[in-house]
Design an enzyme around this catalytic site. Structure first.
Site, mmCIF file in Angstrom:
data_model
loop_
_atom_site.group_PDB
_atom_site.id
_atom_site.type_symbol
_atom_site.label_atom_id
_atom_site.label_comp_id
_atom_site.label_asym_id
_atom_site.label_seq_id
_atom_site.Cartn_x
_atom_site.Cartn_y
_atom_site.Cartn_z
ATOM 1 N N LYS A 104 -2.456 -99.134 24.706
ATOM 2 C CA LYS A 104 -3.009 -100.325 25.364
ATOM 3 C C LYS A 104 -1.915 -101.047 26.144
ATOM 4 C CE LYS A 104 -6.517 -101.653 21.901
ATOM 5 N NZ LYS A 104 -7.698 -101.449 22.739
ATOM 6 N N ASP B 20 -4.428 -101.930 16.106
ATOM 7 C CA ASP B 20 -4.849 -100.930 17.090
ATOM 8 C C ASP B 20 -3.975 -101.029 18.332
ATOM 9 O OD1 ASP B 20 -6.104 -99.139 18.753
ATOM 10 O OD2 ASP B 20 -7.900 -100.374 19.073
ATOM 11 N N GLU C 186 -10.799 -95.211 18.811
ATOM 12 C CA GLU C 186 -10.532 -94.718 17.459
ATOM 13 C C GLU C 186 -11.518 -95.262 16.425
ATOM 14 O OE1 GLU C 186 -9.161 -97.373 18.723
ATOM 15 O OE2 GLU C 186 -9.636 -98.730 17.069
ATOM 16 N N LYS D 216 -15.261 -101.616 10.154
ATOM 17 C CA LYS D 216 -14.092 -101.004 10.798
ATOM 18 C C LYS D 216 -12.839 -101.755 10.367
ATOM 19 C CE LYS D 216 -11.893 -100.500 15.398
ATOM 20 N NZ LYS D 216 -12.070 -100.502 16.871
ATOM 21 N N ARG E 209 -14.793 -95.623 16.414
ATOM 22 C CA ARG E 209 -15.971 -94.777 16.173
ATOM 23 C C ARG E 209 -15.585 -93.544 15.348
ATOM 24 N NH1 ARG E 209 -16.923 -94.321 22.525
ATOM 25 N NH2 ARG E 209 -15.835 -96.316 22.352
ATOM 26 N N ASP F 44 -7.616 -94.374 22.051
ATOM 27 C CA ASP F 44 -7.937 -95.794 21.871
ATOM 28 C C ASP F 44 -9.411 -96.005 21.484
ATOM 29 O OD1 ASP F 44 -7.453 -98.476 21.731
ATOM 30 O OD2 ASP F 44 -7.454 -98.812 23.907
ATOM 31 N N ASP G 84 -8.407 -106.071 14.612
ATOM 32 C CA ASP G 84 -9.306 -104.921 14.731
ATOM 33 C C ASP G 84 -9.853 -104.473 13.364
ATOM 34 O OD1 ASP G 84 -10.631 -103.378 16.590
ATOM 35 O OD2 ASP G 84 -9.164 -101.749 16.557
HETATM 36 N N1 BES Z 1 -10.484 -102.308 19.211
HETATM 37 C C1 BES Z 1 -10.838 -101.927 20.529
HETATM 38 C C2 BES Z 1 -11.956 -102.789 21.122
HETATM 39 C C3 BES Z 1 -11.631 -104.234 21.358
HETATM 40 C C4 BES Z 1 -11.235 -104.660 22.603
HETATM 41 C C5 BES Z 1 -11.781 -105.165 20.349
HETATM 42 C C6 BES Z 1 -10.953 -105.987 22.821
HETATM 43 C C7 BES Z 1 -11.503 -106.493 20.567
HETATM 44 C C8 BES Z 1 -11.100 -106.911 21.808
HETATM 45 C C9 BES Z 1 -11.315 -100.472 20.550
HETATM 46 O O1 BES Z 1 -10.696 -99.646 19.617
HETATM 47 C C10 BES Z 1 -11.004 -99.925 21.896
HETATM 48 O O2 BES Z 1 -9.844 -99.846 22.212
HETATM 49 N N2 BES Z 1 -12.025 -99.561 22.656
HETATM 50 C C11 BES Z 1 -11.842 -99.033 23.946
HETATM 51 C C12 BES Z 1 -12.770 -97.859 24.099
HETATM 52 C C13 BES Z 1 -12.539 -97.082 25.363
HETATM 53 C C14 BES Z 1 -11.217 -96.348 25.292
HETATM 54 C C15 BES Z 1 -13.688 -96.105 25.521
HETATM 55 C C16 BES Z 1 -12.159 -100.120 24.975
HETATM 56 O O3 BES Z 1 -13.131 -100.856 24.775
HETATM 57 O O4 BES Z 1 -11.411 -100.251 25.929
HETATM 58 ZN ZN ZN Z 2 -9.991 -100.532 17.884
HETATM 59 MN MN MN Z 3 -8.860 -98.855 20.318
#
Ligand code: BES
Ligand code: ZN
Ligand code: MN
Length: 486
Positions: free
Chosen positions: A265, A258, A337, A253, A339, A335, A276
């Site tokens: 966020k 992000d 994104e 990824k 996947r 967010d 990210d």
């Molecule tokens: N890049 C983030 C996940 C992340 C969070 C990585 C903290 C490193 C530290 C990912 O893209 C994300 O935002 N995931 C969301 C998914 C949710 C919206 C289903 C999350 O984990 O909050």
């Molecule tokens: Zn992300």
């Molecule tokens: Mn995200």
């Protein structure tokens, strides 16, 4: 770091700083023991004592480093002790050090040596490209280290070299992660891949936005459409497919930043989001290691890279995307994104008919809640592959912990209006993310490694870590690929 191996005893070879790594339960030679009060150093793990032997042994300074109980010794013990040695040497501003072990290590010579190579190299790493006005004391670097061994000089030399090659892969990954978002855009990451290919004779292709559009990479395009920094898809190929060289696809990824997109966020969740692209960095680092070690494999590195930004051109909650696979994705949260961009890369991987697809991503915050920073979450569709990765995790010190992938989780990402939806709700958030990914790999053995909790360290927990990117996954992959059995 100039790292060499010589036959001999660290106590008998002159040096500005000799390091003697010692176990709690292995007595020190009497000429060393006589130099200090036994209460001051017992050899507990990470305990240190600096001595000025004044001729009692050959080095003019002698640093004792504790490694705990001999029976409990693992490569991790050596890795940490040797990283600590380099850091102490830097504090003392000694440019050339020698290192040896007191007593026998209950590990194979090559395994021990590799851990020395990794610990010494990584112990010297730091990312200070953006710091100015550093003092001479701060910029001082240890230039060389000599590992002394009494036996198995050849095995030790090969092992130390192996460790150093792997550690350089880790450092490369850390550099990529630590670079600010503006300095490591998808375009820059593509250039980095081309440079890596040039350097190591990999076959590298970078698809730009026009090519992605033409070829139907709907996932990558949707995530990237809100940013002026256009997305890229990167293919890095080492070796070629043949009967003696199984094909392994490594997928990463590469979200160079992000923000969350329109599902923005909060500020305190965004401040480390240049990291990210940690999964992409893992793939870059691993490709470097594979090529330098000339492993007898066909390894294809695939990286989806985009910047997730909110703007009037950004993709929206409610949008439906047609991914490269043809499957449609309902976007409920911009967010989630990772996947989405990975779905295109995973589908693309199928064209290589790989023996395994191993994918790394900083995918979910939920994995941090589950495991903290102490293990990477693993989600696999093939148990043999999962077991090989688990073993590699133990051996490399980069642990992985497997989660279930029952059918119920796959049901949770089915959409009413499209084939899939990009979130499955808060429960089992990391598993449903893995289930989403698994919809794009066909029948190929697949493992998803969620490194959201392990790719970044605010406060380094181990002597060989540093603030920021950890380069997690490179050591794990080096171990996995070196031992890969179909
Ligand atoms: N890049 C983030 C996940 C992340 C969070 C990585 C903290 C490193 C530290 C990912 O893209 C994300 O935002 N995931 C969301 C998914 C949710 C919206 C289903 C999350 O984990 O909050
Ligand atoms: Zn992300
Ligand atoms: Mn995200």
């Amino acid at each position: 770091m100039n790292l060499t191996v010589e036959k001999g005893d660290v106590l008998r070879e002159s040096a500005a700083l000799g390091v003697l790594a010692s176990f709690e339960d292995a007595p020190l030679p009497s000429d060393v023991a006589a130099l200090f009060d036994a209460n001051d150093f017992r050899g507990r793990a990470k305990q240190t004592l600096l001595l000025y032997p004044r001729g009692a042994v050959a080095p003019s300074r002698l640093l004792l480093i504790g490694m705990g109980k001999r029976d409990a010794a693992t490569p991790e013990t050596i890795r940490q002790a040797s990283a600590l040695a380099v850091q102490k040497a830097r504090e003392l501003q000694v440019s050339a050090i020698t290192i040896g072990v007191n007593g026998e290590i209950p590990l194979p010579a090559d395994v021990t040596a590799q851990a020395f190579g990794e610990g010494i190299e990584l112990g010297a790493y730091r990312f200070w490209r953006y710091r100015t006005n550093l003092t001479n004391e701060q910029t001082f670097e240890v230039a060389s280290a000599t590992v002394f061994t009494q036996t198995n000089e050849e095995l030790t030399r090969a092992g130390v070299e192996m460790g150093q090659v792997i550690a350089r892969g880790v450092e490369y990954a850390r550099d990529l992660v630590n670079s600010p978002g503006y300095a490591m855009t998808p375009e820059r990451l593509g250039e980095e891949a081309l440079a890596l290919g040039e350097r190591l004779k990999l076959n590298v292709t970078v698809l730009d936005k026009a090519q992605l559009t033409e070829q139907g990479f709907g996932g990558i395009l949707a995530v990237g459409q809100g940013s002026d920094n256009d997305p890229r898809f990167i293919v890095m190929e080492y070796g070629a497919a043949n009967t003696n060289a199984p094909t392994i696809c490594l997928v990463g990824k590469g979200l160079t930043f992000d923000s969350g997109g329109l599902s923005l966020k909060p500020a305190d969740a965004m401040d480390t989001m240049k990291s990210d692209m940690g999964g992409a960095a893992t793939v870059f680092g691993a490709m470097q290691v594979v090529a330098e070690l000339k492993l007898p494999l066909h390894v294809v590195g695939l990286v989806s890279s985009a910047e997730n930004m909110p703007s009037s051109t950004a993709y929206r909650p409610g949008d439906v995307i047609k991914s490269l696979s043809g499957k449609t994705i309902e976007v409920l949260n911009t967010d989630a994104e990772g996947r989405i961009i990975l779905s295109d890369a995973l589908f693309y991987a199928q064209r290589y008919q790989p023996a395994a697809i191993v994918e790394f991503s900083t995918l979910t915050g939920a994995i941090i809640i589950a495991l903290g920073s102490h293990a990477t979450g693993m989600f696999a569709t093939n148990q043999e592959l999962a077991d090989q990765l688990s073993r590699a995790g133990e051996a490399s010190g980069e642990r992985v912990w497997q989660f279930p992938m029952w059918d119920e989780y796959h049901q949770m990402v089915k959409s009413e209006i499209a084939d899939l939806k990009n979130i499955g709700g808060r429960p089992a958030g990391s598993i449903t993310a893995g289930a989403f990914l698994a919809a794009f790999v066909g029948e190929y053995p697949f493992a998803h490694l969620d490194i959201a909790g392990t790719a970044w360290a605010d406060k380094p927990a181990k002597p060989y870590d540093s603030h920021g990117g950890t380069g997690v996954g490179v050591r794990l992959l080096a171990e996995f690929l070196r031992n890969y059995q179909q």
